[in-house]
Design an enzyme around this catalytic site. Structure first.
Site, PDB file in Angstrom:
ATOM      1  N   GLU A  89      -3.504  -0.092  15.754  1.00 50.06           N
ATOM      2  CA  GLU A  89      -4.471  -1.193  14.642  1.00 50.06           C
ATOM      3  C   GLU A  89      -4.251  -2.827  13.779  1.00 50.06           C
ATOM      4  O   GLU A  89      -3.012  -2.220  13.984  1.00 50.06           O
ATOM      5  CB  GLU A  89      -5.345  -0.511  13.954  1.00 50.06           C
ATOM      6  CG  GLU A  89      -6.707  -1.199  13.603  1.00 50.06           C
ATOM      7  CD  GLU A  89      -6.975  -1.159  11.489  1.00 50.06           C
ATOM      8  OE1 GLU A  89      -6.591  -1.086  10.813  1.00 50.06           O
ATOM      9  OE2 GLU A  89      -6.563   0.440  11.355  1.00 50.06           O
ATOM     10  N   ARG A 115       4.116   1.501  10.466  1.00 52.85           N
ATOM     11  CA  ARG A 115       3.200   1.427   8.744  1.00 52.85           C
ATOM     12  C   ARG A 115       4.231   2.140   8.054  1.00 52.85           C
ATOM     13  O   ARG A 115       5.441   2.367   7.568  1.00 52.85           O
ATOM     14  CB  ARG A 115       3.113   3.277   9.137  1.00 52.85           C
ATOM     15  CG  ARG A 115       2.174   4.165   9.423  1.00 52.85           C
ATOM     16  CD  ARG A 115       0.900   5.041   9.071  1.00 52.85           C
ATOM     17  NE  ARG A 115      -0.378   5.501   8.998  1.00 52.85           N
ATOM     18  CZ  ARG A 115      -0.733   5.251   8.890  1.00 52.85           C
ATOM     19  NH1 ARG A 115      -1.110   3.547   8.078  1.00 52.85           N
ATOM     20  NH2 ARG A 115      -2.552   5.206   8.478  1.00 52.85           N
ATOM     21  N   ARG A 171       1.052  -1.141   0.048  1.00 55.16           N
ATOM     22  CA  ARG A 171      -0.014   0.099   0.340  1.00 55.16           C
ATOM     23  C   ARG A 171       0.606   1.236  -0.232  1.00 55.16           C
ATOM     24  O   ARG A 171       1.848   1.186   0.909  1.00 55.16           O
ATOM     25  CB  ARG A 171      -0.799  -0.261   1.652  1.00 55.16           C
ATOM     26  CG  ARG A 171      -1.876  -0.697   1.208  1.00 55.16           C
ATOM     27  CD  ARG A 171      -2.817  -1.369   2.487  1.00 55.16           C
ATOM     28  NE  ARG A 171      -3.375  -2.224   2.622  1.00 55.16           N
ATOM     29  CZ  ARG A 171      -4.842  -2.660   3.356  1.00 55.16           C
ATOM     30  NH1 ARG A 171      -4.604  -1.361   4.860  1.00 55.16           N
ATOM     31  NH2 ARG A 171      -5.419  -3.894   3.663  1.00 55.16           N
ATOM     32  N   ARG A 214       2.958  -4.789  13.423  1.00 60.37           N
ATOM     33  CA  ARG A 214       2.262  -4.194  14.741  1.00 60.37           C
ATOM     34  C   ARG A 214       1.859  -5.100  15.909  1.00 60.37           C
ATOM     35  O   ARG A 214       2.379  -5.193  16.992  1.00 60.37           O
ATOM     36  CB  ARG A 214       1.194  -3.621  14.387  1.00 60.37           C
ATOM     37  CG  ARG A 214       1.408  -2.722  13.267  1.00 60.37           C
ATOM     38  CD  ARG A 214       0.176  -1.775  13.163  1.00 60.37           C
ATOM     39  NE  ARG A 214      -0.528  -0.372  12.389  1.00 60.37           N
ATOM     40  CZ  ARG A 214      -1.048   0.284  11.808  1.00 60.37           C
ATOM     41  NH1 ARG A 214      -2.389  -0.247  12.020  1.00 60.37           N
ATOM     42  NH2 ARG A 214      -0.519   1.235  10.457  1.00 60.37           N
ATOM     43  N   SER A 216      -8.668  -4.559  11.456  1.00 62.46           N
ATOM     44  CA  SER A 216     -10.405  -4.392  10.865  1.00 62.46           C
ATOM     45  C   SER A 216     -11.660  -5.262  10.349  1.00 62.46           C
ATOM     46  O   SER A 216     -11.030  -6.427   9.225  1.00 62.46           O
ATOM     47  CB  SER A 216     -10.609  -3.688  10.082  1.00 62.46           C
ATOM     48  OG  SER A 216      -9.734  -2.553  10.646  1.00 62.46           O
TER      49      SER A 216
END
Length: 459
Positions: free
Chosen positions: A368, A287, A272, A410, A371
């Site tokens: 996070e 990130r 991404r 993460r 999701s």
């Protein structure tokens, strides 16, 4: 995507969804105008076809009755009807394509009980887990990016050298990443998930099917080659998430009721370009443009998707429970819900190494790691995925759900910071030790090369 029936019968509900989700790049009045013109032309076309059929049937009868003038008038009228019908159909086809393009930019309608809010600050924390009995932490927890370099298990400088902004996991760091991936897969296999190893390139049609396109092309990595200025169906992209290929496995399929529910899990690296937008998160591996993840994708009957969403949250958080990592569950408000979701929960793990304003009372920050979303029939309509409740019944659109199970980097951050010891070593969580050959502590490695030496040593 939304159905034309919803557009016809519930335009104000769609308008409200645009407002709640903060979508301001769609002129909904223009969409309605296109739809109304298309619908009027379809109705006119039906009337013209009916009249032409009636006129055509009368021509032979009039000729048999010797009414040549009336027959010729009918022939002339049939020609007029044919000309007008052709013009109507051509315009209706143009409008249908225009309407399809416009509807691809309309977001999914949030479920009624989704909290209304403008952005992530108005998400609702539903519960916390694992804070009752926190382990003893060093007085000053070293952030993962510093600790990883001190232990020589993460290498950002060499990652930047060879790829311009990624990282190397080395030695015990690489073993931890591999161990986490296999651990996640084993846990979800226990939960009834079937393994999928997907291709990494995906075409534009697949990106449209799951809702990444046409809205989010700027976030995707295009594979260079022959392609149009605007993306084409044959263009290839590096997958942003395994949700794309796994969901699109069944694009255009009609499944049977006995097939459902389908539960797939897929490990993949993900790519991404949106990474690095959030200040302090540009440091380390929170990130990054490439990251490993295990994705959970479900295909279910429409009346089961709400219950399945709760089950999917539980399945995703199970890996954090087994790793004894503290975490919390957030319900997304409408403004942070996302384009494709009807309802979504985020699972955030606690990492104590960096002070952040949104961290819990004991310091640290939330990351996070998953999701979990219910798309209802939104993706199924875009990708044409249906099921047949009974073999003799018409096919219906099923519901799709997905969740990360979970994002590897993460969780690695959380382990390096939460399981850190005073001497700078890191305990391996008990559940992960079998995947590390029984290793209980990460002690790190001696760096290699002249760059690891002090100036005096190099002389």
């Amino acid at each position: 995507m939304l159905s034309r029936q919803t557009l016809r019968e519930e335009p104000e509900r769609i308008r409200e969804a645009l407002e709640k989700k903060g979508v301001d790049d769609v002129d909904f009045d223009e969409v309605l105008e296109v739809y109304d013109e298309w619908r009027d032309l379809k109705a006119e076309g039906d009337e013209l076809r009916h009249e032409r059929n009636e006129v055509s049937r009368s021509i032979g009868q009039l000729k048999q009755e010797g009414k040549e003038e009336e027959a010729q008038a009918a022939i002339d009228r049939s020609g007029e009807l044919k000309t007008r019908l052709q013009a109507v159909e051509e315009r209706a086809d143009e409008l249908a394509a225009e309407l399809e393009t416009a509807m691809m930019r309309l977001p999914m309608i949030p479920q009624e009980d989704v909290p209304v809010g403008a952005d992530e600050d108005e998400n609702v924390e539903r519960r916390r887990e694992g804070f009752e009995d926190l382990r003893d932490l060093p007085d000053d927890v070293t952030p993962h990016y510093d600790l990883g370099e001190e232990l020589d298990i993460l290498d950002f400088e060499r990652g930047a050298k060879v790829s311009g902004g990624y990282y190397f996991a080395k030695g015990e760091g690489a073993r931890l990443e591999h161990a986490l991936i296999q651990f996640f897969l084993d846990v979800h296999r226990e939960q009834g998930y079937r393994d999928i190893f997907p291709p990494l390139p995906v075409n534009s049609k697949s990106m449209e099917g799951t809702g990444q396109f046409p809205k989010f092309t700027e976030d995707a990595y295009r594979i260079e080659g022959e392609h149009h200025e605007e993306y084409d169906d044959d263009d290839l992209w590096l997958l942003p998430t395994a949700e794309v290929p796994v969901t699109n496995m069944h694009r255009g399929d009609i499944l049977l009721d006995d097939d459902l529910p389908l539960k797939y899990q897929a490990y993949s690296p993900n790519f991404r370009q949106e990474a690095g937008e959030h200040g302090t998160e540009t440091r380390g591996i929170v990130r990054v443009h490439q990251f490993n993840k295990v994705e959970l994708v479900n295909f279910v009957r429409p009346d089961e998707s709400d219950d399945r969403l709760d089950g999917l949250v539980d399945e995703a958080e199970e890996v954090l429970r087994r790793l004894d990592l503290p975490y919390r569950i957030l319900e997304m408000c409408t403004g942070d819900l996302g384009f494709t979701q009807a309802k979504k929960y985020d699972i955030e793990v606690w990492a104590p190494g960096d002070e952040m304003a949104d961290g819990p009372e004991v310091g640290g920050r939330w990351l996070e790691v998953s999701s979990v979303s219910n798309f209802e029939d939104f993706q199924a309509r875009r990708a044409g995925i249906q099921y047949r409740p009974e073999r003799h019944e018409s096919a219906e659109y099923l519901h799709t759900l997905n969740g990360s199970g979970v994002a590897v980097p993460r969780v690695l951050v959380a382990i390096l910071e939460y399981y850190q010891n005073e001497d700078g070593t890191v305990d391996v969580p008990e559940a992960l030790q079998p995947y590390m050959g029984g290793q209980e502590v990460v002690e790190g490695h001696e760096p290699v090369g002249e760059s690891a030496l002090g100036a005096g040593d190099r002389e």
